[in-house]
Design an enzyme around this catalytic site. Structure first.
Site, PDB file in Angstrom:
ATOM      1  N   HIS A 110       2.898  13.284   6.130  1.00  0.00           N
ATOM      2  CA  HIS A 110       3.987  13.718   5.240  1.00  0.00           C
ATOM      3  C   HIS A 110       3.797  13.051   3.880  1.00  0.00           C
ATOM      4  O   HIS A 110       2.904  12.211   3.717  1.00  0.00           O
ATOM      5  CB  HIS A 110       5.360  13.340   5.821  1.00  0.00           C
ATOM      6  CG  HIS A 110       5.593  11.851   5.938  1.00  0.00           C
ATOM      7  ND1 HIS A 110       5.320  11.134   7.077  1.00  0.00           N
ATOM      8  CD2 HIS A 110       6.062  10.932   5.048  1.00  0.00           C
ATOM      9  CE1 HIS A 110       5.626   9.854   6.890  1.00  0.00           C
ATOM     10  NE2 HIS A 110       6.070   9.697   5.650  1.00  0.00           N
TER      11      HIS A 110
ATOM     12  N   HIS B 201       9.774  14.212  10.023  1.00  0.00           N
ATOM     13  CA  HIS B 201       9.756  14.803   8.686  1.00  0.00           C
ATOM     14  C   HIS B 201       8.341  15.255   8.343  1.00  0.00           C
ATOM     15  O   HIS B 201       7.352  14.712   8.826  1.00  0.00           O
ATOM     16  CB  HIS B 201      10.297  13.854   7.619  1.00  0.00           C
ATOM     17  CG  HIS B 201       9.571  12.538   7.467  1.00  0.00           C
ATOM     18  ND1 HIS B 201       9.016  11.846   8.498  1.00  0.00           N
ATOM     19  CD2 HIS B 201       9.335  11.788   6.364  1.00  0.00           C
ATOM     20  CE1 HIS B 201       8.473  10.732   8.050  1.00  0.00           C
ATOM     21  NE2 HIS B 201       8.644  10.672   6.755  1.00  0.00           N
TER      22      HIS B 201
ATOM     23  N   HIS C 173       4.806   8.038  -1.777  1.00  0.00           N
ATOM     24  CA  HIS C 173       3.645   7.790  -0.919  1.00  0.00           C
ATOM     25  C   HIS C 173       3.196   9.041  -0.186  1.00  0.00           C
ATOM     26  O   HIS C 173       3.961   9.961   0.030  1.00  0.00           O
ATOM     27  CB  HIS C 173       3.915   6.665   0.090  1.00  0.00           C
ATOM     28  CG  HIS C 173       4.942   6.989   1.145  1.00  0.00           C
ATOM     29  ND1 HIS C 173       6.260   6.684   1.007  1.00  0.00           N
ATOM     30  CD2 HIS C 173       4.833   7.572   2.361  1.00  0.00           C
ATOM     31  CE1 HIS C 173       6.936   7.061   2.085  1.00  0.00           C
ATOM     32  NE2 HIS C 173       6.086   7.622   2.932  1.00  0.00           N
TER      33      HIS C 173
ATOM     34  N   HIS D 186      10.795   1.693  10.136  1.00  0.00           N
ATOM     35  CA  HIS D 186      11.880   2.305   9.373  1.00  0.00           C
ATOM     36  C   HIS D 186      13.022   2.621  10.339  1.00  0.00           C
ATOM     37  O   HIS D 186      12.767   3.189  11.415  1.00  0.00           O
ATOM     38  CB  HIS D 186      11.457   3.655   8.794  1.00  0.00           C
ATOM     39  CG  HIS D 186      10.376   3.628   7.757  1.00  0.00           C
ATOM     40  ND1 HIS D 186      10.470   2.936   6.576  1.00  0.00           N
ATOM     41  CD2 HIS D 186       9.195   4.286   7.695  1.00  0.00           C
ATOM     42  CE1 HIS D 186       9.386   3.163   5.847  1.00  0.00           C
ATOM     43  NE2 HIS D 186       8.592   3.965   6.507  1.00  0.00           N
TER      44      HIS D 186
ATOM     45  N   TYR E 196       3.424   0.230   4.114  1.00  0.00           N
ATOM     46  CA  TYR E 196       3.199   0.832   2.795  1.00  0.00           C
ATOM     47  C   TYR E 196       2.199  -0.060   2.052  1.00  0.00           C
ATOM     48  O   TYR E 196       2.386  -1.286   1.999  1.00  0.00           O
ATOM     49  CB  TYR E 196       4.475   0.814   1.954  1.00  0.00           C
ATOM     50  CG  TYR E 196       5.582   1.792   2.276  1.00  0.00           C
ATOM     51  CD1 TYR E 196       5.380   2.991   2.944  1.00  0.00           C
ATOM     52  CD2 TYR E 196       6.879   1.512   1.833  1.00  0.00           C
ATOM     53  CE1 TYR E 196       6.437   3.864   3.178  1.00  0.00           C
ATOM     54  CE2 TYR E 196       7.937   2.384   2.066  1.00  0.00           C
ATOM     55  CZ  TYR E 196       7.712   3.556   2.739  1.00  0.00           C
ATOM     56  OH  TYR E 196       8.761   4.409   2.955  1.00  0.00           O
TER      57      TYR E 196
ATOM     58  N   GLU F  24       0.873   5.323   3.263  1.00  0.00           N
ATOM     59  CA  GLU F  24       1.548   4.765   4.430  1.00  0.00           C
ATOM     60  C   GLU F  24       0.709   5.011   5.676  1.00  0.00           C
ATOM     61  O   GLU F  24       0.125   6.085   5.825  1.00  0.00           O
ATOM     62  CB  GLU F  24       2.915   5.444   4.602  1.00  0.00           C
ATOM     63  CG  GLU F  24       3.688   4.994   5.841  1.00  0.00           C
ATOM     64  CD  GLU F  24       5.067   5.635   5.950  1.00  0.00           C
ATOM     65  OE1 GLU F  24       5.181   6.853   5.721  1.00  0.00           O
ATOM     66  OE2 GLU F  24       6.031   4.904   6.277  1.00  0.00           O
TER      67      GLU F  24
END
Ligand code: M3P
Ligand code: FE
Length: 311
Positions: free
Chosen positions: A154, A201, A216, A248, A257, A267
Site C-alpha cells: 500500500h 488497506h 510512505h 500500528h 518506517y 515501510e
C-alpha cells in the site's frame, strides 16, 4: 468475497535523486529483483512473490517523491467503465498508451483532489515468480538476499481535500473505508485507510496543506520475525529508521518506517486486519492516533516526523 473491479495496487513510480544509489537500496538492501530498464533510464523492480513484471519503478529527478500510484483492474471492460464513471463524477482522465511503461498495457490516469496522480490499468505481462505455478516450493534461499518483502502492499499519501478523495475511492472506484481518524475536536476525517480487497488497506491518506506528497510506500513481509530481521539489515546498511519495529494500532500491522537514500519513506509491514465492505469503519480520535497507540502501540505517542516529514 468475489474480487471484481479494482484488484490491487499494481505499481508506484518513485522519484529518486541518484538512480544507482536508489538501485543499490531497492535491489540490494530491500531485496527487490530488477526486471528491466527503459529508454528513458527508468529502473523496474518486483518483489519475489509478485507475478506481474513490475511493481516499483525508479525515476531519477532533482526532487524526491511519488509520480503516480496505479491499481490493476480485472478487465479492459472494467477499465472503460471506471474511466466513464470517473468522468461522470467530474474527474478528468487521460489515456497513456500501452508500452509507455515496460510490459504494461494502456493506463487511465487522473489527478485526485489531494494532488496525486492515480492510474488504472488492466494488463501487465505475467512473468511469474521463481517458485513457479505448479507444485511450488514454499521458499528459495535466494529470497534471503536483503529484506525480501513478498509484495508492494500500500501507500500512504499526504494532501488536501481528503473528503473529496474519500468520495472518489468509495463512490466511484468501489473501495471501502476501513479506519479513519477525526481531527481534534471535530467530526472531520483527517486520515483515511481504504481497501479494494480483503486487506486492512490498499491506500491511505492524511490531510496536509501541500498537495501530492508521499508519506510512505509499504512492502508486505511474510512474518513479524522477518520485520525484526529487516531491522537488523537496515542497521547493518546504515539505513535511517523513523519508527519501529512496533505495531500500528490502526490496521494492527507490525511495522518499521525507514528512509531510502533520497528521503522517501518506506515501510516493512506485516499482518493487519482483514476488512469486509459490509463492516462499519473503525474510528480513531486524534488522541487515539497518538497516545492511544494508533500510530505506535509500543511508544503510545505521536511522532513528530509522522506529521511533518514527507517527500
Ligand atoms: C499503516 C500505515 C498509523 C497506522 C498506519 C498503518 C499511521 O499501515 O499506513 O503506515 O497510525
Ligand atoms: Fe503503511
Amino acid at each position: 468475497m468475489a474480487m471484481t473491479g479494482v484488484l490491487r495496487p499494481g505499481h508506484v513510480q518513485i522519484r529518486v535523486l541518484d538512480l544507482e544509489d536508489a538501485v543499490r537500496h531497492y535491489r540490494d538492501v530491500l531485496g527487490l529483483e530488477e526486471t528491466g530498464r527503459d529508454a528513458s533510464g527508468r529502473v523496474y523492480l518486483k518483489a519475489w512473490d509478485e507475478r506481474d513484471h513490475n511493481s516499483v519503478i525508479l525515476r531519477q529527478d532533482d526532487r524526491a517523491g511519488i509520480d503516480f500510484m496505479a491499481f490493476k483492474v480485472d478487465s479492459d471492460a472494467t477499465l472503460d467503465k471506471l474511466e466513464a464513471d470517473l468522468r461522470a463524477h467530474g474527474v478528468t482522465t487521460t489515456r497513456i498508451p500501452a508500452g509507455e511503461l515496460l510490459q504494461t498495457g494502456e493506463r487511465v490516469r487522473f489527478e485526485i483532489p489531494s494532488g496525486h496522480q492515480i492510474e488504472l490499468y488492466a494488463r501487465k505481462t505475467f512473468v511469474g515468480s521463481e517458485l513457479g505455478q505448479k507444485d511450488p516450493k514454499p521458499y528459495m534461499a535466494k529470497f534471503d538476499k536483503g529484506i525480501a518483502p513478498m509484495r508492494l502492499d500500500h501507500a500512504l499519501l499526504y494532501g488536501p481535500n481528503v473528503d473529496k478523495v474519500l468520495e472518489i475511492f468509495t463512490q466511484v472506484l468501489g473501495f471501502h473505508l476501513t479506519e479513519y481518524v477525526t481531527l481534534p475536536d471535530s467530526d472531520v476525517k483527517g486520515a483515511l485507510w481504504l481497501s479494494c480487497s480483503n486487506k486492512a488497506h490498499d491506500i491511505a491518506f492524511v490531510i496536509h496543506p501541500e498537495p501530492g506528497k508521499l508519506h510512505h510506500v509499504s512492502f508486505y513481509m511474510e512474518s513479524w520475525e522477518r520485520v525484526l530481521r529487516a531491522a537488523d539489515i537496515l542497521a547493518s546498511n546504515d539505513v535511517k529508521v523513523d519508527i519501529g519495529p512496533t505495531r500500528h494500532g490502526i490496521t494492527r500491522g507490525g511495522t518499521i518506517y525507514a528512509w531510502d537514500p533520497s528521503g522517501n519513506r518506506f515501510e516493512t509491514f506485516w499482518g493487519g486486519n482483514s476488512s469486509y465492505p459490509d463492516l462499519p469503519p473503525i474510528e480513531w480520535s486524534w488522541e487515539g492516533l497518538g497516545e492511544g497507540g494508533g500510530l505506535d502501540v509500543a511508544a503510545r505517542k505521536m511522532h513528530e516526523t509522522f506529521l511533518t516529514v514527507v517527500t
